[in-house]
Design a protein around this motif. Structure first.
Motif, PDB file in Angstrom:
ATOM      1  N   GLN A  96       2.093   1.911  -3.496  1.00  0.00           N
ATOM      2  CA  GLN A  96       0.968   2.337  -4.320  1.00  0.00           C
ATOM      3  C   GLN A  96       0.599   3.792  -4.049  1.00  0.00           C
ATOM      4  O   GLN A  96       0.336   4.562  -4.979  1.00  0.00           O
ATOM      5  CB  GLN A  96      -0.232   1.430  -4.066  1.00  0.00           C
ATOM      6  N   ILE A  97       0.580   4.184  -2.782  1.00  0.00           N
ATOM      7  CA  ILE A  97       0.228   5.567  -2.439  1.00  0.00           C
ATOM      8  C   ILE A  97       1.247   6.544  -3.026  1.00  0.00           C
ATOM      9  O   ILE A  97       0.881   7.582  -3.604  1.00  0.00           O
ATOM     10  CB  ILE A  97       0.129   5.729  -0.908  1.00  0.00           C
TER      11      ILE A  97
ATOM     12  N   SER B 162       0.809  -1.215   0.000  1.00  0.00           N
ATOM     13  CA  SER B 162       0.000   0.000   0.000  1.00  0.00           C
ATOM     14  C   SER B 162       0.846   1.271   0.000  1.00  0.00           C
ATOM     15  O   SER B 162       0.491   2.269  -0.645  1.00  0.00           O
ATOM     16  CB  SER B 162      -0.935  -0.001   1.206  1.00  0.00           C
ATOM     17  N   LYS B 163       1.990   1.276   0.694  1.00  0.00           N
ATOM     18  CA  LYS B 163       2.831   2.473   0.735  1.00  0.00           C
ATOM     19  C   LYS B 163       3.393   2.797  -0.645  1.00  0.00           C
ATOM     20  O   LYS B 163       3.399   3.964  -1.069  1.00  0.00           O
ATOM     21  CB  LYS B 163       3.968   2.279   1.742  1.00  0.00           C
TER      22      LYS B 163
ATOM     23  N   TYR C   9       0.774   6.586  -6.908  1.00  0.00           N
ATOM     24  CA  TYR C   9      -0.424   7.321  -7.289  1.00  0.00           C
ATOM     25  C   TYR C   9      -0.266   8.816  -7.037  1.00  0.00           C
ATOM     26  O   TYR C   9      -0.801   9.640  -7.804  1.00  0.00           O
ATOM     27  CB  TYR C   9      -1.637   6.785  -6.530  1.00  0.00           C
ATOM     28  N   SER C  10       0.468   9.171  -5.980  1.00  0.00           N
ATOM     29  CA  SER C  10       0.696  10.595  -5.691  1.00  0.00           C
ATOM     30  C   SER C  10       1.519  11.238  -6.802  1.00  0.00           C
ATOM     31  O   SER C  10       1.181  12.328  -7.288  1.00  0.00           O
ATOM     32  CB  SER C  10       1.415  10.750  -4.352  1.00  0.00           C
TER      33      SER C  10
ATOM     34  N   SER D 135      -7.954   6.754  -5.578  1.00  0.00           N
ATOM     35  CA  SER D 135      -7.236   5.527  -5.219  1.00  0.00           C
ATOM     36  C   SER D 135      -6.435   5.719  -3.936  1.00  0.00           C
ATOM     37  O   SER D 135      -6.411   4.838  -3.066  1.00  0.00           O
ATOM     38  CB  SER D 135      -6.302   5.120  -6.365  1.00  0.00           C
ATOM     39  N   ILE D 136      -5.780   6.880  -3.805  1.00  0.00           N
ATOM     40  CA  ILE D 136      -5.039   7.181  -2.580  1.00  0.00           C
ATOM     41  C   ILE D 136      -5.988   7.255  -1.397  1.00  0.00           C
ATOM     42  O   ILE D 136      -5.698   6.734  -0.307  1.00  0.00           O
ATOM     43  CB  ILE D 136      -4.264   8.508  -2.741  1.00  0.00           C
ATOM     44  N   CYS D 137      -7.133   7.893  -1.606  1.00  0.00           N
ATOM     45  CA  CYS D 137      -8.111   8.071  -0.525  1.00  0.00           C
ATOM     46  C   CYS D 137      -8.594   6.727   0.017  1.00  0.00           C
ATOM     47  O   CYS D 137      -8.644   6.526   1.239  1.00  0.00           O
ATOM     48  CB  CYS D 137      -9.287   8.896  -1.029  1.00  0.00           C
ATOM     49  N   GLN D 138      -8.905   5.792  -0.863  1.00  0.00           N
ATOM     50  CA  GLN D 138      -9.413   4.513  -0.376  1.00  0.00           C
ATOM     51  C   GLN D 138      -8.317   3.629   0.209  1.00  0.00           C
ATOM     52  O   GLN D 138      -8.604   2.751   1.010  1.00  0.00           O
ATOM     53  CB  GLN D 138     -10.161   3.779  -1.489  1.00  0.00           C
ATOM     54  N   LEU D 139      -7.053   3.866  -0.191  1.00  0.00           N
ATOM     55  CA  LEU D 139      -5.957   3.143   0.448  1.00  0.00           C
ATOM     56  C   LEU D 139      -5.714   3.651   1.863  1.00  0.00           C
ATOM     57  O   LEU D 139      -5.413   2.871   2.771  1.00  0.00           O
ATOM     58  CB  LEU D 139      -4.680   3.273  -0.382  1.00  0.00           C
ATOM     59  N   LEU D 140      -5.829   4.965   2.046  1.00  0.00           N
ATOM     60  CA  LEU D 140      -5.643   5.542   3.378  1.00  0.00           C
ATOM     61  C   LEU D 140      -6.866   5.328   4.260  1.00  0.00           C
ATOM     62  O   LEU D 140      -6.733   5.106   5.467  1.00  0.00           O
ATOM     63  CB  LEU D 140      -5.350   7.045   3.260  1.00  0.00           C
TER      64      LEU D 140
END
Length: 231
Positions: free
Chosen positions: A92-93, A89-90, A96-97, A144-149
């Motif tokens: 990916q975040i 997840s890190k 995506y950022s 995508s970032i929002c749902q990962l966080l």
């Protein structure tokens, strides 16, 4: 050799058109790779091509290219990490950022490229379409970032799950930006709702400012020329 020169010449004259074409190809590939990992390598390759074209577009627009190239390079690097298996997840975040920043920065550069022009050209028309898709892609990365966080940030009655798939998030982004509201995906968390409100505002302002300006330029181009003779 001649055909290669013609291709490069068309790319230099209309980079916005090629960027828009790759974005539309990515839409088709997102449909083909929905729920299937076999074709994701081709989708990833097209995504890399889009990033390279974004880098080319940024270099031709009046923006400070250092940051744009940093965003594109970061997105490229972390996308490779995800592609070869480092898909926690890190990573990916971060990926995506960088991708969201690269797409937003390219859209900003194209807007600055379009607005000083007093007469409508082919590249301005393609740039208008490219800006729309760039912003839609950038917001999809933010979702995508929002749902990962924040898991369960979006709710889909047809597919109840923690994380929504990329195509559904992209569909939500296009629905909000075009003000059609056709998506069955609902933002639930406060952060997701704030992001969707920002995109709604941006979509309305895009239609009000950019599209209306293109219409005005088209009108100016067809005005009858005033005679320089004075009686």
């Amino acid at each position: 050799m001649q055909s290669l020169k013609q291709f490069w010449g068309s790319f230099r004259l209309l980079p916005s058109a090629w960027l828009l074409l790759v974005q539309l190809a990515l839409l088709v590939m997102a449909m083909l790779t929905y729920g299937d990992s076999e074709y994701r390598a081709l989708t990833w390759s097209l995504g890399v091509l889009a990033l390279l074209i974004i880098a080319k577009v940024i270099r031709q627009t009046p923006v400070f290219t250092f940051w744009g190239l940093v965003f594109v390079s970061g997105a490229f690097l972390f996308s490779i990490l995800i592609f070869i298996g480092y898909d926690n997840s890190k990573i990916q975040i971060i990926a995506y950022s960088f991708e969201a920043l690269a797409y937003f920065y390219a859209a900003y550069g194209l807007l600055r490229y379009m607005f000083p022009v007093r007469y409508l050209t082919k590249d301005e028309l393609f740039a208008a379409g490219a800006v729309f898709t760039l912003i839609a892609w950038a917001f999809a990365f933010l979702y995508s970032i929002c749902q990962l966080l924040l898991p369960h940030s979006f709710q889909n009655p047809n597919q109840p799950q923690d994380l929504q798939v990329w195509l559904d998030l992209l569909f939500l982004s296009f629905s909000l930006q075009s003000a059609t509201g056709l998506s069955d995906l609902m933002p639930i968390s406060p952060a997701a709702r704030v992001l969707t409100m920002l995109q709604m505002f941006g979509g309305v302002m895009y239609l009000a400012v950019v599209v209306s300006r293109l219409i005005a330029l088209q009108y100016i181009a067809h005005l009858p020329k005033q005679s320089s003779d004075k009686e």
